[in-house]
Scaffold this motif. Sequence first.
Motif, PDB file in Angstrom:
ATOM      1  N   THR A   3       0.844  -1.192   0.000  1.00  0.00           N
ATOM      2  CA  THR A   3       0.000   0.000   0.000  1.00  0.00           C
ATOM      3  C   THR A   3       0.885   1.250   0.000  1.00  0.00           C
ATOM      4  O   THR A   3       1.712   1.443   0.887  1.00  0.00           O
ATOM      5  N   THR A   6      -2.848   5.550   2.008  1.00  0.00           N
ATOM      6  CA  THR A   6      -4.149   5.247   2.594  1.00  0.00           C
ATOM      7  C   THR A   6      -4.798   6.555   3.042  1.00  0.00           C
ATOM      8  O   THR A   6      -4.204   7.317   3.810  1.00  0.00           O
ATOM      9  N   GLU A  27      -7.607   3.664  -1.006  1.00  0.00           N
ATOM     10  CA  GLU A  27      -6.218   3.233  -0.919  1.00  0.00           C
ATOM     11  C   GLU A  27      -5.580   3.201  -2.304  1.00  0.00           C
ATOM     12  O   GLU A  27      -6.259   2.947  -3.294  1.00  0.00           O
ATOM     13  N   GLN A  29      -2.665   1.188  -4.231  1.00  0.00           N
ATOM     14  CA  GLN A  29      -1.796   0.017  -4.167  1.00  0.00           C
ATOM     15  C   GLN A  29      -0.676   0.145  -5.199  1.00  0.00           C
ATOM     16  O   GLN A  29      -0.872   0.663  -6.291  1.00  0.00           O
ATOM     17  N   ASN A  66       2.143   2.944   4.597  1.00  0.00           N
ATOM     18  CA  ASN A  66       1.670   2.304   5.840  1.00  0.00           C
ATOM     19  C   ASN A  66       2.123   3.037   7.102  1.00  0.00           C
ATOM     20  O   ASN A  66       2.179   2.441   8.189  1.00  0.00           O
TER      21      ASN A  66
END
Length: 299
Positions: A3, A6, A27, A29, A66
Amino acid sequence: METILTITNLNKIFNKSVHAVKNVSFEIQKGNVYGILGPNGSGKSTTLGIVLNVVNKTSGDYQWFNGNLPVHDALKKVGAIIERPNFYPYMTAKENLELVCKIKGISYSKVTEKLELVGLLKRQDSKFRTFSLGMKQRLAIASALLNDPEILILDEPTNGLDPQGIRQIRDLIKLIAAQGTTILLASHLLDEVEKVCTHVVVLRYGETLYHGPVEGMLANEGFFELKSENNQQLKECLVNHPTVKNIKMEDDKLLVYLNDHFDAQELNKYAFEKGIILQHLVKRRNSLEEQFLELTKNN
């Protein structure tokens, strides 16, 4: 899958009255091309400004990688163009990029590599003021890629370009993505998102109406174009069929929208058994434009 970004319940209110971003969550990716799609004033640029730390959020949260890095350090792994390309007009393309390298502590060796990537190596000794708008945009992309970012963020990358310039930027985005760079672009152009993006976030008045794969937005049962000698009789025949969602008249044809799978052979047989012979039968899939209009019509 890793990720990159976010966004959680993000809000931005200007002057206590303009709610530009309303509870937006999605999100990003690694390895995909994301489009934030919406008309002017939908909150696209504000959302990008917040995650790039140039616009203060009102509430909500966002995390790069993250949350493993502070925002300042995380943004060193991000390349972004959120305004018009702005270089020194009397310096060459190469000199402008070398200046960016000097400011950011990047090796000058990256300049030739990125100029070649964006198709400007033969114009490296041309002054910036001699460049077309499309060339200026490609030079800006080269500049944003000098630090080999994990993600490239573009705000309306084809705005104001002629058809050739638009095609060049779209091809360049595909090339950059194919080399493994994640891309997030904001656009009000449905065609742009449909042609270059793998995923889409649809915003309207700051609210998220859809987020997911572009194919997911297109994954619908589509509709039939039908015509018979008596279209009114045909409409009455189909209106109560369980797979029929809606029927519209367009010119001399019926547009029959579906809520479940119904193939052409079944439909033809059904009509024939009701004593109706079809003169025209074509099954079509909704375009992204049709899906977008359907999605936003009640908003």
